[in-house]
Design a protein around this motif. Structure first.
Motif, PDB file in Angstrom:
ATOM      1  N   SER A  34       0.830  -1.204   0.000  1.00  8.28           N
ATOM      2  CA  SER A  34       0.000   0.000   0.000  1.00  8.28           C
ATOM      3  C   SER A  34       0.863   1.253   0.000  1.00  8.28           C
ATOM      4  N   GLU A  35       1.941   1.218   0.750  1.00  7.03           N
ATOM      5  CA  GLU A  35       2.807   2.393   0.809  1.00  7.03           C
ATOM      6  C   GLU A  35       3.553   2.590  -0.509  1.00  7.03           C
ATOM      7  N   ILE A  36       3.943   1.496  -1.149  1.00  4.32           N
ATOM      8  CA  ILE A  36       4.586   1.599  -2.449  1.00  4.32           C
ATOM      9  C   ILE A  36       3.623   2.204  -3.479  1.00  4.32           C
ATOM     10  N   ARG A  37       2.372   1.788  -3.428  1.00  2.04           N
ATOM     11  CA  ARG A  37       1.374   2.365  -4.331  1.00  2.04           C
ATOM     12  C   ARG A  37       1.220   3.857  -4.061  1.00  2.04           C
ATOM     13  N   ALA A  38       1.195   4.226  -2.784  1.00  2.00           N
ATOM     14  CA  ALA A  38       1.054   5.646  -2.435  1.00  2.00           C
ATOM     15  C   ALA A  38       2.249   6.463  -2.913  1.00  2.00           C
ATOM     16  N   ALA A  39       3.392   5.786  -3.076  1.00  2.00           N
ATOM     17  CA  ALA A  39       4.600   6.476  -3.530  1.00  2.00           C
ATOM     18  C   ALA A  39       4.622   6.669  -5.043  1.00  2.00           C
ATOM     19  N   GLY A  40       3.640   6.092  -5.749  1.00  2.00           N
ATOM     20  CA  GLY A  40       3.534   6.368  -7.174  1.00  2.00           C
ATOM     21  C   GLY A  40       3.667   5.188  -8.099  1.00  2.00           C
ATOM     22  N   LEU A  41       3.923   3.989  -7.561  1.00  2.00           N
ATOM     23  CA  LEU A  41       3.993   2.816  -8.420  1.00  2.00           C
ATOM     24  C   LEU A  41       2.586   2.276  -8.666  1.00  2.00           C
ATOM     25  N   ASN A  42       2.339   1.757  -9.862  1.00  2.00           N
ATOM     26  CA  ASN A  42       1.030   1.171 -10.101  1.00  2.00           C
ATOM     27  C   ASN A  42       0.982  -0.251  -9.527  1.00  2.00           C
ATOM     28  N   ALA A  43      -0.193  -0.873  -9.588  1.00  2.00           N
ATOM     29  CA  ALA A  43      -0.379  -2.183  -8.968  1.00  2.00           C
ATOM     30  C   ALA A  43       0.553  -3.229  -9.564  1.00  2.00           C
ATOM     31  N   THR A  44       0.723  -3.208 -10.867  1.00  2.00           N
ATOM     32  CA  THR A  44       1.603  -4.182 -11.521  1.00  2.00           C
ATOM     33  C   THR A  44       3.042  -4.006 -11.066  1.00  2.00           C
ATOM     34  N   GLN A  45       3.496  -2.754 -10.975  1.00  2.00           N
ATOM     35  CA  GLN A  45       4.866  -2.486 -10.541  1.00  2.00           C
ATOM     36  C   GLN A  45       5.068  -2.908  -9.085  1.00  2.00           C
ATOM     37  N   ALA A  46       4.096  -2.596  -8.231  1.00  2.00           N
ATOM     38  CA  ALA A  46       4.211  -2.955  -6.816  1.00  2.00           C
ATOM     39  C   ALA A  46       4.279  -4.467  -6.644  1.00  2.00           C
ATOM     40  N   ASP A  47       3.425  -5.177  -7.392  1.00  2.00           N
ATOM     41  CA  ASP A  47       3.428  -6.637  -7.301  1.00  2.00           C
ATOM     42  C   ASP A  47       4.748  -7.218  -7.802  1.00  2.00           C
ATOM     43  N   ALA A  48       5.272  -6.664  -8.877  1.00  2.00           N
ATOM     44  CA  ALA A  48       6.529  -7.161  -9.425  1.00  2.00           C
ATOM     45  C   ALA A  48       7.692  -6.892  -8.467  1.00  2.00           C
ATOM     46  N   PHE A  49       7.666  -5.735  -7.831  1.00  2.00           N
ATOM     47  CA  PHE A  49       8.738  -5.402  -6.889  1.00  2.00           C
ATOM     48  C   PHE A  49       8.753  -6.370  -5.711  1.00  2.00           C
ATOM     49  N   LEU A  50       7.577  -6.783  -5.242  1.00  2.00           N
ATOM     50  CA  LEU A  50       7.476  -7.638  -4.059  1.00  2.00           C
ATOM     51  C   LEU A  50       7.412  -9.129  -4.388  1.00  2.00           C
ATOM     52  N   ALA A  51       7.370  -9.491  -5.633  1.00  2.00           N
ATOM     53  CA  ALA A  51       7.233 -10.897  -6.013  1.00  2.00           C
ATOM     54  C   ALA A  51       8.384 -11.725  -5.451  1.00  2.00           C
ATOM     55  N   GLY A  52       8.033 -12.770  -4.691  1.00  2.00           N
ATOM     56  CA  GLY A  52       9.046 -13.658  -4.133  1.00  2.00           C
ATOM     57  C   GLY A  52       9.773 -13.121  -2.930  1.00  2.00           C
ATOM     58  N   ALA A  53       9.325 -12.013  -2.360  1.00  2.00           N
ATOM     59  CA  ALA A  53      10.002 -11.415  -1.208  1.00  2.00           C
ATOM     60  C   ALA A  53       9.966 -12.368  -0.015  1.00  2.00           C
ATOM     61  N   ARG A  54      11.085 -12.442   0.686  1.00  2.00           N
ATOM     62  CA  ARG A  54      11.150 -13.317   1.853  1.00  2.00           C
ATOM     63  C   ARG A  54      12.053 -12.710   2.914  1.00  2.00           C
ATOM     64  N   GLN A  55      11.858 -13.174   4.141  1.00  2.00           N
ATOM     65  CA  GLN A  55      12.738 -12.768   5.215  1.00  2.00           C
ATOM     66  C   GLN A  55      14.083 -13.475   5.083  1.00  2.00           C
ATOM     67  N   ASP A  56      15.126 -12.788   5.498  1.00  2.00           N
ATOM     68  CA  ASP A  56      16.475 -13.346   5.436  1.00  2.00           C
ATOM     69  C   ASP A  56      17.056 -13.375   6.845  1.00  2.00           C
ATOM     70  N   GLN A  57      17.089 -14.560   7.431  1.00  2.00           N
ATOM     71  CA  GLN A  57      17.590 -14.693   8.797  1.00  2.00           C
ATOM     72  C   GLN A  57      19.077 -14.367   8.901  1.00  2.00           C
ATOM     73  N   LYS A  58      19.819 -14.537   7.810  1.00  2.00           N
ATOM     74  CA  LYS A  58      21.237 -14.176   7.835  1.00  2.00           C
ATOM     75  C   LYS A  58      21.419 -12.670   8.044  1.00  2.00           C
ATOM     76  N   VAL A  59      20.485 -11.886   7.524  1.00  2.00           N
ATOM     77  CA  VAL A  59      20.538 -10.435   7.727  1.00  2.00           C
ATOM     78  C   VAL A  59      20.389 -10.106   9.214  1.00  2.00           C
ATOM     79  N   LEU A  60      19.433 -10.743   9.866  1.00  2.00           N
ATOM     80  CA  LEU A  60      19.215 -10.483  11.290  1.00  2.00           C
ATOM     81  C   LEU A  60      20.422 -10.915  12.112  1.00  2.00           C
ATOM     82  N   ARG A  61      21.041 -12.029  11.756  1.00  2.00           N
ATOM     83  CA  ARG A  61      22.229 -12.466  12.500  1.00  2.00           C
ATOM     84  C   ARG A  61      23.375 -11.479  12.301  1.00  2.00           C
TER      85      ARG A  61
END
Length: 388
Positions: A34-61
């Motif tokens: 929702s925030e990405i859409r508010a920043a000006g990306l359309n629905a297709t762009q927002a979905d493509a940007f987030l496609a396959g997004a996952r948490q990375d436990q190595k980052v937290l470590r």
């Protein structure tokens, strides 16, 4: 390997909404979308940007394991400033001479400073990190330690994607989301990215001119003063009032000279305010640092990192190897944590109890040394710990 710590100051974009964190991953991504859409990306762009997004436990470590900053200045500097890096720095200064000439002409940032950060951040572009940048930023935004710092960076990365300069599936960098040869965050790239090689794109990973000119623009925006020094090694009189040393005290170089302070080589900069910096106390190395030195803390908040980078920059511009002196033995990480606890109980703001002698702990140490009649040089020893 990237060694700098991420605690951002003026270089961060403010989030348009209150930072949210925690909860289910799917719910978090929905809010981000929702925030990405508010920043000006359309629905297709927002979905493509987030496609396959996952948490990375190595980052937290990685975020929770930054013990490298428990080294003292001489240990850290000797670890990151090698003859190989000095040689490669000279080689790159020659290779990109026209870029550095442009930078000094347009932004006033000395080539030694950019070479030093380029070396320390990525070994001149050789080691830029292998974390998926989008996933790293999302992971840190979801984590509730510093969501207000990382959520805006997710939105900035989405904007870079919208303009064709960020691939969410393939973009890789440091664990904390920095990208490219001088490790800049997406928000800083949006604000300061410069096409330094004239190809019509800002490619901080593959183009050294793009990375260097962008870094220079960022430093100028943070307050870098054109043509002024940042640090020089000094020699101190034995009878100096040590309580006047440290970043909290400034005086003109003329006043310091009257107190017996002199440059180890050459002369003190004329007409500038300066502070006497003793990273390991009155018996260790000594530097005069000028306003530009303080700007470097907007690039990185770690005291030992910034001091090492600033000293490295002087070496890259021809300064001799420093005189290490004979500093008093410092405290172990465990002893530093105990000292920080004691100082906090006395009402001092030392920041996180982490066993690191940082910018907040040093003034507290100096104040207690002065109260107890010890040499107030901000270098904690067992004598201070025992006295408390």
């Amino acid at each position: 390997m990237r060694v700098s710590i991420l605690v951002l100051g003026l270089s961060i974009l403010a989030s348009p909404v209150a930072a949210q964190c925690g909860g289910s991953w799917s719910g978090f991504l929905s809010g981000i979308r929702s925030e990405i859409r508010a920043a000006g990306l359309n629905a297709t762009q927002a979905d493509a940007f987030l496609a396959g997004a996952r948490q990375d436990q190595k980052v937290l470590r990685a975020d929770r394991a930054q013990g490298v900053f428990r080294k003292d200045f001489l240990q850290f500097a000797s670890a990151v400033i090698s003859q190989n890096r000095l040689t490669n720095g000279a080689r790159n200064a020659k290779r990109y001479k026209s870029t550095f000439d442009r930078i000094e002409r347009e932004y006033g940032v000395s080539r030694g400073v950019l070479l030093a950060f380029w070396a320390l951040e990525t070994d001149f572009g050789q080691v830029q990190g292998n974390f998926n940048t989008r996933n790293a930023l999302l992971t840190l935004a979801h984590d509730c330690r510093r969501p207000e710092l990382f959520r805006p960076q997710v939105i900035a990365a989405a904007k870079l994607y919208q303009r064709g300069d960020f691939d969410p599936q393939r973009e890789k960098g440091a664990w904390a989301g920095e990208i490219g040869q001088v490790q800049m965050l997406p928000a800083d790239i949006l604000r300061n990215g410069v096409d330094g090689d004239g190809d019509g794109h800002v490619r901080l990973k593959t183009s050294a001119p793009d990375a260097l000119v962008s870094g220079a623009k960022m430093l100028r925006g943070l307050g870098w003063r054109k043509g002024e020094p940042w640090m020089q090694e000094i020699v101190l009189p034995a009878n100096l009032d040590w309580s006047k040393t440290g970043l909290d005290t400034q005086a003109s170089t003329a006043d310091w000279a009257r107190m017996g302070v002199r440059a180890r080589s050459g002369k003190l900069a004329q007409g500038l305010p300066g502070s006497v910096l003793l990273p390991m106390g009155r018996k260790g190395p000594a530097f005069m640092v000028y306003p530009n030195f303080r700007v470097l803390f907007e690039w990185n908040k770690s005291f030992v990192y910034v001091t090492s980078a600033a000293y490295f920059a002087t070496r890259l511009e021809g300064a001799p190897r420093l005189d290490p002196g004979h500093p008093d033995p410092g405290l172990s990480a465990a002893q530093m944590s105990v000292l920080q606890q004691k100082l906090a109980r006395r009402g001092y703001d030392v920041g996180k109890i982490d066993g690191i002698l940082g910018a907040k702990t040093r003034p507290a140490v100096q104040a207690e040394q002065k109260r107890l009649g010890l040499p107030a040089d901000a270098w904690p020893t067992k004598a201070l710990l025992n006295a408390l």
